[in-house]
Design an enzyme around this catalytic site. Structure first.
Site, mmCIF file in Angstrom:
data_model
loop_
_atom_site.group_PDB
_atom_site.id
_atom_site.type_symbol
_atom_site.label_atom_id
_atom_site.label_comp_id
_atom_site.label_asym_id
_atom_site.label_seq_id
_atom_site.Cartn_x
_atom_site.Cartn_y
_atom_site.Cartn_z
ATOM 1 N N ASP A 45 42.730 29.121 -2.685
ATOM 2 C CA ASP A 45 43.206 30.454 -2.293
ATOM 3 C C ASP A 45 44.740 30.514 -2.343
ATOM 4 O OD1 ASP A 45 43.788 28.935 -0.077
ATOM 5 O OD2 ASP A 45 42.753 30.234 1.364
ATOM 6 N N SER A 46 45.380 29.382 -2.668
ATOM 7 C CA SER A 46 46.817 29.422 -2.960
ATOM 8 C C SER A 46 47.093 30.363 -4.132
ATOM 9 C CB SER A 46 47.341 28.009 -3.279
ATOM 10 O OG SER A 46 46.534 27.390 -4.258
ATOM 11 N N ASP A 84 37.547 27.590 -3.260
ATOM 12 C CA ASP A 84 37.895 27.813 -1.849
ATOM 13 C C ASP A 84 37.101 28.961 -1.253
ATOM 14 O OD1 ASP A 84 39.620 26.362 -0.263
ATOM 15 O OD2 ASP A 84 41.438 27.210 -1.149
ATOM 16 N N LYS A 114 35.205 24.660 -0.657
ATOM 17 C CA LYS A 114 36.089 24.052 0.362
ATOM 18 C C LYS A 114 36.333 25.086 1.438
ATOM 19 C CE LYS A 114 40.726 23.457 -0.321
ATOM 20 N NZ LYS A 114 41.284 24.291 0.760
ATOM 21 N N GLU A 116 38.581 25.649 5.343
ATOM 22 C CA GLU A 116 39.591 25.109 6.259
ATOM 23 C C GLU A 116 39.010 24.989 7.664
ATOM 24 O OE1 GLU A 116 43.168 27.453 6.135
ATOM 25 O OE2 GLU A 116 43.413 27.151 3.971
ATOM 26 N N GLU A 183 46.385 18.149 4.789
ATOM 27 C CA GLU A 183 47.607 18.843 4.367
ATOM 28 C C GLU A 183 48.702 18.698 5.429
ATOM 29 O OE1 GLU A 183 47.119 22.792 2.800
ATOM 30 O OE2 GLU A 183 49.281 23.089 2.618
HETATM 31 O O1 KIV Z 1 44.460 26.644 -1.883
HETATM 32 C C1 KIV Z 1 44.950 25.543 -2.166
HETATM 33 O O2 KIV Z 1 45.620 25.356 -3.182
HETATM 34 C C2 KIV Z 1 44.717 24.447 -1.257
HETATM 35 C C3 KIV Z 1 45.457 23.164 -1.515
HETATM 36 C C4 KIV Z 1 46.835 23.282 -1.020
HETATM 37 C C5 KIV Z 1 44.747 22.016 -0.933
HETATM 38 O O3 KIV Z 1 43.994 24.573 -0.324
#
Ligand code: KIV
Length: 318
Positions: A45-46, A84, A114, A116, A183
């Site tokens: 989600d970055s 994500d 993934k 959080e 992280e």
């Molecule tokens: O969204 C992302 O890029 C991440 C990484 C920083 C692990 O969660």
């Protein structure tokens, strides 16, 4: 070569083989990273920040993740693709989490998701893994909670927060997560977590002792020349290279140096002569047929696309 599996990543940890991981958000980048041999890619989600230009990851939607994960899956053959779960997709209930994950798995077909959080998402992680969806955890700095943590700060520096982090990783492992991102965790704490966990730890800003490392591809490629977070390193200067290339292109266009004959298509001069002489379109067309000896194959008279027509290329492997 078949795709990497979560089990192979666990075996890499057991062998002490480091696991390099990068983010990817689009088809050509995914092709390049897959051909480079990255065993695991994250549709993170970055993307909200590095692709869509938001100040945080919070606005990213499940639809955004699906669209970009589809492109990354299409661009890869070997890497394990993790998508994500964005903010809002898993905070309400395990049922919501399951619905979002199932949509992502069905519509984009990554190999894992993934999310959080530690103990607070363990029930969701268990439900997902029991449903056959491999899950990667993410603890330490969790960017979706940036409004609560007060910024992008190192986490787990006190005994209490360090213990909480160890408990979070143990809970994720117990719930069936196949790996966990650490992280912005102090390096020695990340080392302890890595020693205690049977699943691979993937660090970002967490030192050298994790089982693997993940970075945002835009960061390591230097796509933001004026911004280098402390935890990253530029392995290329693509931002500067792209700006120079764009300037050179614009100058060539302005000075009529591009395109040249090499980038242009030819036509029988007789056709142009006929057009200039004011002949009708019908007679121009018959001149073309006569000149080439071909009958136009398509309804608009353009014939079959030539070899220089655009089609998304496949990457050369190896
Ligand atoms: O969204 C992302 O890029 C991440 C990484 C920083 C692990 O969660």
């Amino acid at each position: 070569m078949p795709r990497v599996t979560p089990d192979q990543l666990r075996q890499m940890k057991a062998r002490g083989e480091r696991i390099p991981m990068l983010t990817a958000y689009d088809y050509p980048t995914a092709q390049i990273l897959d051909a480079a041999g990255l065993p695991i890619l994250l549709v993170g989600d970055s993307m909200g920040m590095v692709v869509l230009g938001y100040p945080t990851t919070l606005p990213v939607t499940v639809d955004d993740i699906i669209r970009h994960a589809q492109a990354v899956v299409r661009g890869t053959e070997h890497a394990l693709i993790v998508a994500d779960l964005p903010f809002g997709a898993f905070q309400v209930s395990p049922e919501d989490t399951m619905r979002a994950a199932i949509r992502i798995m069905k519509e984009a077909q990554p190999q894992a998701v993934k999310l959080e959080g530690g103990r607070r998402v363990a029930a969701s992680v268990r439900a997902l893994t029991e449903a056959g969806i491999p899950v990667m955890g993410h603890v330490g700095l969790t960017p979706q909670s940036v409004n609560a943590t007060g910024g992008w700060r190192v986490q787990g520096k006190t005994e209490q927060t360090a213990r909480a982090l160890l408990d979070d990783v143990a809970a994720l492992e117990d719930a069936g997560a196949f790996a966990v991102v650490l992280e912005l965790v102090p390096a020695e704490l990340a080392r302890l977590v890595t020693e205690r966990a049977s699943i691979p730890t993937i660090g970002i800003g967490s030192g050298l002792f994790c089982d693997g490392e993940v970075q945002v591809v835009h960061d390591i490629m230097g796509l933001f020349p004026d911004f280098t977070p402390r935890h990253t390193r530029h392995y290329a200067e693509l931002g500067a290279a792209m700006r120079e290339a764009a300037q050179a292109y614009a100058a060539d266009v302005r000075e009529r140096k591009f395109p040249t004959a090499a980038q242009s298509a030819k036509i029988d001069p007789a056709v142009i002569e006929a057009l200039r002489a004011g002949d009708s379109a019908g007679s121009a067309e018959s001149t073309e047929s006569a000149a080439s000896g071909n009958t136009p194959a398509s309804a608009d008279g353009q014939g079959e696309p030539e070899a220089d027509g655009y089609a998304p290329p496949r990457a050369k492997k190896g």
